[in-house]
Write an enzyme that holds these catalytic residues in place. Structure first.
Site, short mmCIF file in Angstrom:
data_model
loop_
_atom_site.label_atom_id
_atom_site.label_comp_id
_atom_site.label_asym_id
_atom_site.label_seq_id
_atom_site.Cartn_x
_atom_site.Cartn_y
_atom_site.Cartn_z
N ILE A 45 60.10 29.24 84.24
CA ILE A 45 59.60 30.47 83.60
C ILE A 45 58.30 30.95 84.25
O ILE A 45 58.06 32.16 84.34
CB ILE A 45 59.44 30.30 82.06
CG1 ILE A 45 59.40 31.66 81.38
CG2 ILE A 45 58.22 29.47 81.69
CD1 ILE A 45 60.63 32.50 81.56
N LYS B 111 56.86 30.00 74.28
CA LYS B 111 57.60 29.55 73.11
C LYS B 111 58.37 28.28 73.47
O LYS B 111 58.65 28.07 74.66
CB LYS B 111 58.57 30.63 72.61
CG LYS B 111 59.46 31.30 73.64
CD LYS B 111 60.50 30.54 74.38
CE LYS B 111 61.52 29.75 73.60
NZ LYS B 111 62.58 29.20 74.55
N SER C 65 49.76 22.06 88.10
CA SER C 65 51.07 21.48 87.92
C SER C 65 51.13 20.19 88.73
O SER C 65 50.51 20.10 89.79
CB SER C 65 52.14 22.47 88.43
OG SER C 65 53.31 22.39 87.69
P1 NAP Z 1 60.66 23.82 83.58
O1 NAP Z 1 61.41 24.56 84.63
O2 NAP Z 1 61.00 22.39 83.34
O3 NAP Z 1 59.11 23.99 83.93
C1 NAP Z 1 58.10 23.42 83.16
C2 NAP Z 1 57.11 22.76 84.10
O4 NAP Z 1 56.10 22.14 83.31
C3 NAP Z 1 57.72 21.66 84.93
O5 NAP Z 1 58.24 22.15 86.14
C4 NAP Z 1 56.56 20.70 85.14
O6 NAP Z 1 55.94 21.00 86.38
C5 NAP Z 1 55.57 21.01 84.02
N1 NAP Z 1 55.42 19.88 83.10
C6 NAP Z 1 54.23 19.44 82.62
N2 NAP Z 1 54.41 18.40 81.80
C7 NAP Z 1 55.73 18.16 81.76
C8 NAP Z 1 56.53 17.19 81.10
N3 NAP Z 1 56.00 16.25 80.29
N4 NAP Z 1 57.86 17.27 81.28
C9 NAP Z 1 58.43 18.19 82.07
N5 NAP Z 1 57.71 19.12 82.74
C10 NAP Z 1 56.37 19.11 82.58
O7 NAP Z 1 60.80 24.54 82.17
P2 NAP Z 1 60.88 26.11 81.89
O8 NAP Z 1 62.30 26.52 81.84
O9 NAP Z 1 59.97 26.84 82.80
O10 NAP Z 1 60.36 26.14 80.39
C11 NAP Z 1 58.99 25.95 80.07
C12 NAP Z 1 58.71 26.60 78.73
O11 NAP Z 1 59.02 27.99 78.85
C13 NAP Z 1 59.60 26.07 77.59
O12 NAP Z 1 58.86 25.99 76.41
C14 NAP Z 1 60.70 27.12 77.48
O13 NAP Z 1 61.23 27.22 76.17
C15 NAP Z 1 59.94 28.38 77.85
N6 NAP Z 1 60.81 29.44 78.38
C16 NAP Z 1 61.73 29.18 79.37
C17 NAP Z 1 62.57 30.20 79.79
C18 NAP Z 1 63.58 30.00 80.90
O14 NAP Z 1 64.35 30.91 81.19
N7 NAP Z 1 63.62 28.86 81.56
C19 NAP Z 1 62.49 31.46 79.23
C20 NAP Z 1 61.51 31.71 78.26
C21 NAP Z 1 60.68 30.68 77.84
P3 NAP Z 1 55.22 19.79 87.17
O15 NAP Z 1 56.23 18.70 87.32
O16 NAP Z 1 54.84 20.45 88.46
O17 NAP Z 1 54.04 19.38 86.32
#
Ligand code: NAP
Length: 306
Positions: free
Chosen positions: A13, A88, A35
């Site tokens: 995101i 969120k 990150s």
């Molecule tokens: P994601 O791709 O897994 O990215 C989150 C990033 O946070 C990870 O790449 C990681 O980067 C970091 N992180 C820090 N602590 C972590 C932990 N304990 N476990 C896993 N990752 C950790 O997730 P995302 O899809 O971007 O979602 C993140 C948030 O945005 C969620 O709350 C989700 O509901 C919200 N969201 C997502 C979307 C969507 O389309 N994906 C849409 C709207 C809202 P590092 O490894 O580099 O630290």
């Protein structure tokens, strides 16, 4: 003067939405990323939040990590006096977000707990339509393919990861925006894969203000066309939000709405909140999820493999 922003948690995101929205908005400048693995070109990158606070630029913080790390990072940001925008769901539990809200208030820090789906272009129209009518039923159908939208995201299956409520809470954020007033959960069925801690499907029966029956069908196993619909019945009249609030039909006829601008709208709102030193943190969608988990009948399903 622009608002310097630091992005924390460079994953899907942050890359898909936050970086484009920040860089397109003249009120903001992206000045740092934090990150463990993800990097952003052209700005200083930090691998831990304490080092960023100690050595990085003064900046407001946009928190794009999974919800289970929100409390820890938020409290550090607030203690350092940083204004805070959070993805969120706002935290892993109601108690955590209430702590964040209270500490931010005491510190005089601006807190914006975002619900991006509320900025979908048809949502305000739906709210206005409902305001003039007696709603008789609301039906939510939110069925998508977890493999397509969350590939290799192990955190969604862990405690605090929300499972199918991660997208489902978007529907609940729209529901609570278009139908103000209390909503309670009557019953819930949660299907949890035997190798996970969070549901892959959930069916909720709720009651909204004025005894309005509301149902929600959340499922992460839908292949092919994806469904993000909310149907509102008001006697013989019917409003349908489709595509997560990007499309609107009234009594079967498509209504023109603006193009999707969810994240640009989020940052426009954050700029106004910072300018007026005002916070915005509504926890009602999270309360419905918490109630569904408290009241839910849980069944084990087949193990999930990515
Ligand atoms: P994601 O791709 O897994 O990215 C989150 C990033 O946070 C990870 O790449 C990681 O980067 C970091 N992180 C820090 N602590 C972590 C932990 N304990 N476990 C896993 N990752 C950790 O997730 P995302 O899809 O971007 O979602 C993140 C948030 O945005 C969620 O709350 C989700 O509901 C919200 N969201 C997502 C979307 C969507 O389309 N994906 C849409 C709207 C809202 P590092 O490894 O580099 O630290």
């Amino acid at each position: 003067m622009t608002i310097p922003m630091a992005l924390v948690g460079i994953g899907k995101i942050a890359r898909d939405q936050h970086i484009p929205a920040i860089t397109a908005n003249p009120d903001f400048s992206l000045v740092a990323a934090v990150s463990r693995h993800g990097k952003v070109d052209g700005v200083p990158n930090f691998t831990d939040f304490d080092t960023f606070l100690a050595e990085g630029p003064q900046a407001a913080v946009a928190l794009c990590t999974p919800p289970d790390v929100r409390l820890e990072v938020s409290l550090k940001a607030i203690a350092a006096g940083r204004d805070l925008l959070i993805e969120k769901p706002p935290a892993a539990t109601l108690g955590e977000i209430e702590t964040i809200i209270g500490v931010a208030r005491d510190a005089g820090v601006v807190l914006f707990a975002t619900w991006h789906s509320r900025f979908a272009p048809a949502v305000a129209r739906a709210r206005a339509w409902i305001a003039g009518r007696t709603v008789t039923r609301i039906t939510i159908t939110w069925r998508e393919d977890v493999r397509r939208w969350h590939p290799n995201q192990a955190w969604i299956w862990q405690p605090g990861g929300f499972g199918v409520f991660d997208p489902g809470i978007n529907a609940l954020s729209i529901l609570t925006e278009i139908l103000p007033g209390p909503i309670h959960v009557n019953s819930a069925e949660l299907e949890v894969p035997s190798n996970a801690f969070t549901p892959i499907a959930a069916r909720l029966v709720m009651t909204g203000r004025g005894a309005i029956p509301v149902t929600a069908d959340f499922d992460w196993r839908q292949e092919g066309p994806q469904t993000w619909d909310i149907e509102v019945q008001a006697g013989p009249e019917r409003l349908k939000l489709r595509m997560g609030g990007a499309r609107l039909a009234i009594d079967g006829a498509e209504v023109d709405v603006d193009a999707e601008q969810e994240y640009p709208e989020i940052y426009r709102r954050f700029a106004r909140l910072v300018a007026t030193r005002t916070s915005d943190a509504d926890i009602t969608p999270l309360r419905i999820v918490a109630d569904a988990c408290l009241k839910g009948r849980q069944t084990a399903t087949d193990p999930f493999h990515d």
